[in-house]
Design a protein around this motif. Structure first.
Motif, PDB file in Angstrom:
ATOM      1  N   GLY A  72       0.832  -1.189   0.000  1.00 17.01           N
ATOM      2  CA  GLY A  72       0.000   0.000   0.000  1.00 17.01           C
ATOM      3  C   GLY A  72       0.865   1.237   0.000  1.00 17.01           C
ATOM      4  O   GLY A  72       2.058   1.184  -0.339  1.00 17.01           O
ATOM      5  N   PHE A  73       0.285   2.363   0.407  1.00 21.85           N
ATOM      6  CA  PHE A  73       1.040   3.615   0.404  1.00 21.85           C
ATOM      7  C   PHE A  73       0.496   4.548   1.478  1.00 21.85           C
ATOM      8  O   PHE A  73      -0.635   4.390   1.961  1.00 21.85           O
ATOM      9  N   TRP A  74       1.327   5.507   1.845  1.00 21.38           N
ATOM     10  CA  TRP A  74       0.946   6.501   2.847  1.00 21.38           C
ATOM     11  C   TRP A  74       0.652   7.825   2.148  1.00 21.38           C
ATOM     12  O   TRP A  74       1.350   8.207   1.190  1.00 21.38           O
ATOM     13  N   ILE A  75      -0.374   8.513   2.613  1.00 19.20           N
ATOM     14  CA  ILE A  75      -0.647   9.861   2.127  1.00 19.20           C
ATOM     15  C   ILE A  75      -0.692  10.811   3.310  1.00 19.20           C
ATOM     16  O   ILE A  75      -0.997  10.418   4.448  1.00 19.20           O
ATOM     17  N   GLN A  76      -0.359  12.069   3.037  1.00 19.33           N
ATOM     18  CA  GLN A  76      -0.361  13.078   4.091  1.00 19.33           C
ATOM     19  C   GLN A  76      -0.973  14.357   3.552  1.00 19.33           C
ATOM     20  O   GLN A  76      -0.707  14.775   2.420  1.00 19.33           O
TER      21      GLN A  76
END
Length: 608
Positions: A72-76
């Motif tokens: 998956g991935f991280w968003i900010q």
């Protein structure tokens, strides 16, 4: 503190922490809505949107995980709110390789989930995630939100609030106070881009491509650069696990006392094995601290040297015999008596009923001779097949090695896997009914655990009773970052029972002969300040001699950034009162990435 290696054996990669997990179902608003990340994260550990669909969640991609079962991935959100308790980052679980890149501006529609790494039975905290996502890339090449600096000033000294007694001591429902508690501070940054700088390594790189650093260089520092675990109420708040989003081959191979100079940055994750983890997409440069393996002093002619050494599931197929032999000869200076823990049977983990370990022990003795050491003799008792815990089929047990040129073993028939050894008085002296023997092997305290091995040795005409122990592991204990505070250490119950039995046996010897020299040693799997140690020591029947060392040198094991005592040598009053003993925790393994065991051996020298 959870079990060391036993919990890790099930993990295939450091990223596979999602393979055994659960989600927490909570009541939530009745309809889906467009919300910001900080709204999803909320001011507690559990999202107010858990279980609900959300749409148009906007953010910049700060990290992408393309491996393992937690892809998956991280968003900010580049536009944070003013509340320090609400995180501006979140993990988007895709299950397959994500089709986004760092710097992409995206919107995400999906379901908010509270994921428990390892499953609810671990007691771990949850990770707030967006699952089953639909992702729209709005633009690419955007600046990533600046990493929040995590350092000695930002991390509070207090570790955690006590959990809510109405919720089984869980902290999940408590409003985060990131300015007061370290765990609240880390939780308030969950999923966000964070950085540490010039961080000292406090647990060496392990086979799972991870290490631990501290952002508090003065916090409970050991004499060799680690961070000491000194009590249940004094936690090392500066510890932080480091993993990497890059190639395994590029991960630093570090020892305790080394440093990651410059900036190490990436999303702050939470996983099953260690809790809060900086998953780096930028790693600092490794700087060696020059740590070297220790060597103890050679015993004098009139001194008896007794050691304990956990050789970590040693069986004839292992490639570490020469290294273990060199350690015993060169680093431990060939002790007169060595209690070995985790000697496996002659075919190791092959589960075919084999229990004899003569091939294993013989191979080690031959390697010791080849390394220039003495031709040790040995004594042990084969366990009943698959009854003593450890790796299935391995039949680990304790073994006495002894140098027959310096010490003799008193053989007395009758000891076997199921017969309890006793104490009698002969001509005013204490004597074992069997030597070697086992303490109360049928007692429930030893179920699926190693039974203590007892033997009588004679050195310069003086009898010394030695009890080799390997108490049950910490498997099943909740981690220090668990949602339940204070954490539950369920494994203590059995160790307390074991310690009570060993102390009672020692008391039987001392009641028979007040001035008897008794040593109880081994992998106690518990700290020198623990209830287990207190029960072993009893009313002065024994005393843990590692407490004779300065506090900065009291450790035998390094786990999750905490240097701690698991291996101990306890002595009876006749040895302690003599004040002519020397104790050494010989640091040759626990601090090093290329360790041959995860335990440091211990040596006691005294004049009986």
């Amino acid at each position: 503190m959870p079990s060391k290696k036993s919990a890790r054996l099930a993990a295939l990669t450091v990223a596979a922490v999602c393979s055994a997990a659960s989600t927490v179902a909570l009541s939530a608003p009745a309809h889906a809505e467009t919300v910001a990340i900080h709204d999803i994260q909320g001011t507690t550990r559990l999202s107010p949107y858990a279980g609900q669909a959300v749409t148009g969640v906007a953010g910049i991609v700060t990290g992408v995980r393309t491996y393992g079962s937690s892809r998956g991935f991280w968003i900010q959100d580049p536009n944070p709110d003013a509340d320090p308790a609400t995180s501006e980052g979140v993990f988007v679980f895709t299950s397959s390789t994500p089709k986004v890149a760092v710097g992409d501006s995206v919107t995400v529609t999906g379901t908010v989930s509270e994921f428990v790494p390892g499953g609810a039975s671990t007691g771990n905290q949850t990770v707030t995630e967006i699952t089953k996502p639909t992702v729209t890339v709005v633009s690419s090449g955007n600046a990533v939100p600046a990493a929040t600096v995590v350092n000695a000033k930002s991390v509070p000294a207090a570790y955690t609030p006590a959990g809510d007694t109405a919720a089984s001591n869980s902290v999940n429902g408590l409003t985060l106070r990131p300015g007061k508690y370290a765990l609240d501070y880390y939780e308030s940054l969950e999923g966000m881009n964070v950085q540490v700088a010039d961080a000292r390594v406090v647990t060496a790189t392990d086979p799972y491509t991870e290490l631990w650093v501290t952002v508090k260089p003065r916090e409970n520092t050991s004499s060799r650069g680690g961070a000491l675990y000194g009590s249940y109420t004094s936690q090392n708040t500066g510890r932080l696990q480091i993993q990497s989003l890059g190639a395994t081959a590029d991960f630093p191979v570090a020892n305790v006392g080394d440093s990651l100079t410059g900036v190490t940055a990436g999303p702050l994750d939470y996983n099953q094995f260690g809790g809060y983890t900086l998953v780096a997409n930028r790693l600092g440069t490794l700087k060696s601290g020059g740590l070297e393996r220790e060597t103890t002093q050679k015993q004098k002619k009139g001194e008896l040297a007794v050691a304990t050494y956990n050789v970590e599931n040693l069986d004839p197929s292992d490639a570490t015999f020469e290294e273990h032999a060199s350690a015993i000869v060169n680093n431990l200076k060939s002790p007169d008596i060595v209690s070995l823990e985790e000697i496996q049977d002659n075919n190791g983990a092959t589960n075919d009923g084999t229990v004899a370990a003569d091939v294993t022990v013989g191979k080690l003795i031959d390697a010791i001779v080849a390394a220039g050491g003495p031709k040790y003799d040995w004594r042990s008792i084969d366990p009943t097949n698959n009854t003593d815990g450890g790796e299935p089929g391995g039949n680990i047990r304790q073994v006495f090695l002894f140098n027959p040129e310096r010490v003799s073993f008193t053989d007395r028939a009758g000891g076997d896997a199921s017969t309890a050894v006793g104490v009698t008085k002969v001509r005013g002296k204490a004597q074992l009914t069997a030597s070697p023997g086992r303490i109360d092997p049928a007692d429930a305290a030893w179920a699926s655990s190693r039974k203590p091995l007892v033997g009588e040795f004679v050195f310069r005409g003086r009898t010394v009773f030695v009890i080799a122990n390997h108490f049950n592991s910490k498997g099943g204990d909740q981690g220090l970052t668990a949602q339940y505070q204070p954490v539950v250490r369920s494994s203590e119950t059995q160790r307390h029972q074991q310690a009570t039995l060993v102390n009672a046996f020692v008391k039987g010897i001392l009641d028979t002969q007040k001035n008897a020299d008794v040593i109880a040693l081994g992998d106690i799997n518990d700290f020198e300040f623990s209830g287990t140690a207190q029960l072993l020591e009893g009313d002065g029947e024994l005393w843990s001699a590692i407490k004779s060392l300065p506090k900065s040198e009291r450790y035998t094991y390094d786990y999750q950034g905490n240097q701690q005592v698991l291996d101990q040598i306890l002595v009876s009053p006749s040895i302690r009162r003599g004040c002519d003993f020397e104790y050494d925790s010989v640091h040759i393994n626990s601090e090093f990435h290329d360790q041959i065991s995860d335990h440091d051996p211990q040596v006691l020298r005294f004049e009986p």
